[in-house]
Structure formats: C-alpha cells, structure tokens
Design a protein around this motif. Structure first.
Motif, mmCIF file in Angstrom:
data_model
loop_
_atom_site.group_PDB
_atom_site.id
_atom_site.type_symbol
_atom_site.label_atom_id
_atom_site.label_comp_id
_atom_site.label_asym_id
_atom_site.label_seq_id
_atom_site.Cartn_x
_atom_site.Cartn_y
_atom_site.Cartn_z
ATOM 1 N N LYS A 73 0.848 -1.190 0.000
ATOM 2 C CA LYS A 73 0.000 0.000 0.000
ATOM 3 C C LYS A 73 0.881 1.238 0.000
ATOM 4 O O LYS A 73 2.094 1.169 0.132
ATOM 5 N N GLU A 74 0.259 2.390 -0.130
ATOM 6 C CA GLU A 74 0.977 3.665 -0.130
ATOM 7 C C GLU A 74 1.462 4.016 1.278
ATOM 8 O O GLU A 74 0.777 3.762 2.255
ATOM 9 N N PHE A 75 2.647 4.672 1.340
ATOM 10 C CA PHE A 75 3.170 5.102 2.638
ATOM 11 C C PHE A 75 2.301 6.195 3.230
ATOM 12 O O PHE A 75 2.148 6.288 4.443
ATOM 13 N N SER A 76 1.699 7.026 2.406
ATOM 14 C CA SER A 76 0.873 8.121 2.924
ATOM 15 C C SER A 76 -0.366 7.591 3.657
ATOM 16 O O SER A 76 -0.891 8.263 4.541
ATOM 17 N N ASP A 77 -0.811 6.398 3.285
ATOM 18 C CA ASP A 77 -1.963 5.801 3.975
ATOM 19 C C ASP A 77 -1.611 5.381 5.402
ATOM 20 O O ASP A 77 -2.487 5.302 6.255
ATOM 21 N N VAL A 78 -0.347 5.102 5.654
ATOM 22 C CA VAL A 78 0.077 4.676 6.979
ATOM 23 C C VAL A 78 -0.158 5.789 7.992
ATOM 24 O O VAL A 78 -0.489 5.533 9.147
ATOM 25 N N LEU A 79 -0.004 7.022 7.579
ATOM 26 C CA LEU A 79 -0.092 8.153 8.489
ATOM 27 C C LEU A 79 -1.521 8.619 8.749
ATOM 28 O O LEU A 79 -1.728 9.544 9.529
#
Length: 78
Positions: A57-63
C-alpha cells in the motif's frame, strides 16, 4: 577448662548502617527513557513495514488515522 567470652571489636561498626544515596545515573535514564522510546519506534517501524512492504500500500496511507481504524474494525469485528 577456661571459657573465653567473645569480645566485640571496636573497629567493626556492626550497629551502624550506612545509608547510600541513589543518584540519577545514566543507566537509570536509559532504562526509563530510551528503552520505551525504542519500543515505540520499533512498533511504528513494524506497522510501516507490514503495511507498505507486505501489504503493498501507499506510505501516505500509513499516516492516516482512518486506515488504522479500518484495520482495527477488521480485526475485532463481531
């Protein structure tokens, strides 16, 4: 037979107990500050690696909080 009494030596302070003051040492700081910080960093790193590398998945979704709320709902759904 002579019985000799044991005489306490004046040099041995058996009755006096020395009190030791405990200061704030570097090991105490490591124990109470650095170790919990490292545990939190390891948790965050594990979440990122699991979501980005394994989940692809996208790293931006982690935040985003909504991502982890959704994961919580999936795990603990009735």
């Amino acid at each position: 037979m002579e019985h000799k009494k044991k005489v306490k030596s004046e040099d041995k302070p058996e009755d006096k107990k020395e009190t030791k003051q405990r200061g704030l040492s570097k090991w105490t700081l490591i124990q109470w500050i650095l170790i919990p910080l490292l545990l939190v960093a390891a948790l965050g790193g594990g979440l990122v690696v699991g979501y980005v590398v394994l989940g692809k998945k996208e790293f931006s979704d982690v935040l985003q909080w909504s991502t982890w709320r959704h994961v919580y709902d999936l795990v603990f759904a009735p």
